[in-house]
Design an enzyme around this catalytic site. Structure first.
Site, PDB file in Angstrom:
ATOM      1  N   GLY A 295      39.907   6.457  20.475  1.00  0.00           N
ATOM      2  CA  GLY A 295      39.425   8.034  20.423  1.00  0.00           C
ATOM      3  C   GLY A 295      40.266   8.716  19.351  1.00  0.00           C
ATOM      4  O   GLY A 295      40.539   8.292  18.293  1.00  0.00           O
ATOM      5  N   GLU A 296      40.683   9.979  19.822  1.00  0.00           N
ATOM      6  CA  GLU A 296      41.143  10.809  18.898  1.00  0.00           C
ATOM      7  C   GLU A 296      42.636  11.174  19.561  1.00  0.00           C
ATOM      8  O   GLU A 296      42.824  11.827  20.550  1.00  0.00           O
ATOM      9  CB  GLU A 296      40.552  12.359  18.640  1.00  0.00           C
ATOM     10  N   SER A 297      43.627  10.610  19.012  1.00  0.00           N
ATOM     11  CA  SER A 297      44.965  10.309  19.493  1.00  0.00           C
ATOM     12  C   SER A 297      45.710  11.954  19.899  1.00  0.00           C
ATOM     13  O   SER A 297      46.441  12.072  20.931  1.00  0.00           O
ATOM     14  CB  SER A 297      46.097   9.512  18.786  1.00  0.00           C
TER      15      SER A 297
ATOM     16  N   CYS B  48      43.528   1.316  19.272  1.00  0.00           N
ATOM     17  CA  CYS B  48      43.377   2.381  18.231  1.00  0.00           C
ATOM     18  C   CYS B  48      44.091   3.413  18.458  1.00  0.00           C
ATOM     19  O   CYS B  48      45.439   3.486  18.415  1.00  0.00           O
ATOM     20  CB  CYS B  48      42.061   2.636  17.993  1.00  0.00           C
TER      21      CYS B  48
ATOM     22  N   ARG C 128      48.815   6.276  10.896  1.00  0.00           N
ATOM     23  CA  ARG C 128      47.537   6.607  11.278  1.00  0.00           C
ATOM     24  C   ARG C 128      46.623   6.465  10.257  1.00  0.00           C
ATOM     25  O   ARG C 128      46.849   6.722   9.198  1.00  0.00           O
ATOM     26  CB  ARG C 128      47.601   8.119  11.978  1.00  0.00           C
TER      27      ARG C 128
ATOM     28  N   ILE D 212      37.652   1.085  13.245  1.00  0.00           N
ATOM     29  CA  ILE D 212      37.134   2.459  12.928  1.00  0.00           C
ATOM     30  C   ILE D 212      38.131   3.346  12.696  1.00  0.00           C
ATOM     31  O   ILE D 212      38.958   3.764  13.794  1.00  0.00           O
ATOM     32  CB  ILE D 212      36.440   2.937  14.199  1.00  0.00           C
ATOM     33  N   ARG D 213      38.207   3.556  11.407  1.00  0.00           N
ATOM     34  CA  ARG D 213      39.444   4.787  10.998  1.00  0.00           C
ATOM     35  C   ARG D 213      40.651   4.429  11.589  1.00  0.00           C
ATOM     36  O   ARG D 213      41.380   5.270  12.191  1.00  0.00           O
ATOM     37  CB  ARG D 213      38.806   6.133  11.475  1.00  0.00           C
TER      38      ARG D 213
ATOM     39  N   HIS E   8      39.161  -2.753  18.027  1.00  0.00           N
ATOM     40  CA  HIS E   8      38.340  -2.203  19.169  1.00  0.00           C
ATOM     41  C   HIS E   8      37.739  -3.487  19.657  1.00  0.00           C
ATOM     42  O   HIS E   8      36.638  -3.666  19.526  1.00  0.00           O
ATOM     43  CB  HIS E   8      37.153  -1.338  19.034  1.00  0.00           C
TER      44      HIS E   8
ATOM     45  N   GLU F 294      36.661  -3.876  22.656  1.00  0.00           N
ATOM     46  CA  GLU F 294      35.551  -3.556  23.607  1.00  0.00           C
ATOM     47  C   GLU F 294      34.125  -3.427  23.105  1.00  0.00           C
ATOM     48  O   GLU F 294      33.257  -3.338  23.518  1.00  0.00           O
ATOM     49  CB  GLU F 294      35.942  -2.297  24.312  1.00  0.00           C
TER      50      GLU F 294
END
Length: 199
Positions: A47-49, A79, A106, A133-134, A169, A171
């Protein structure tokens, strides 16, 4: 067996579906009351840390979770979850749980390679699919950190005591071996912690 899944932001539902396929009870962690319940393991999703770190503090979740991880609660972090665990960030002054002695960069792959897929060796599991993903990667690993996987020479998977940290990821792919390895670490290192539900 009950596994807590951080559910304040990010790709937590995909992890929950995999755990449920293995017959594992999931507890969504959304506030301070949730994180004070007993769980056998913890998943920190992508997600967005920065957002996750902010919400963890605002929702009275940060310190109880940090204490559980430091005390040995088995953790799978993917991630953004890896960034939350990292002892240092190479390109950011922020620090979060800082329980994993690694330095993480990051958004390490930049915009052009922001998202990609590959298959690489992962520990003794053989080749596994890896969706990035990024993604961050691990610039350096401290003493006692086992390197599980590299891509293009960069470290993307590590294990340290009770913590498994991944840049990618698992998952989002059909391969379930990494989750099974995590569940096995909860179950005393056994490779088959629970029977997969029939479909």
């Amino acid at each position: 067996m009950r596994v807590g899944v951080l559910a304040v932001q990010g790709a937590f539902i995909e992890h929950e579906k995999i755990l449920q396929d293995f017959g594992v009870e999931c507890l969504e962690l959304r506030n301070g009351k949730d994180v004070r319940q007993d769980v056998d393991g913890l998943i920190l999703p992508g997600g967005e840390s920065t957002t996750q770190g902010k919400l963890l503090r605002e929702l009275d979740m940060f310190e109880p979770l940090r204490e559980k991880i430091a005390a040995g609660l088995p953790v799978l972090a993917t991630c953004a979850g890896l960034i939350l665990l990292a002892g240092q960030l190479a390109n950011d002054s922020a620090r979060y749980f800082a329980t994993l002695p690694v330095t993480v960069k990051r958004n390490a792959y930049g915009r052009q390679l922001g998202s990609f897929y590959t298959e690489e060796q992962f520990g003794d599991l053989g080749e596994v699919p890896m969706t990035f993903i990024r993604a961050p990667y691990i610039e350096s690993a401290g003493e006692g950190v086992e390197i599980l996987a590299k891509v293009h020479g960069d470290i993307v998977g590590v294990r340290y005591r009770n913590q498994i940290g991944l840049s990618f990821h698992p998952e989002l792919d059909e391969d379930r071996r990494i989750h099974q390895m995590f569940l096995g670490s909860i179950n005393g290192g056994k490779s088959s912690p629970c029977k997969k539900k029939a479909v």
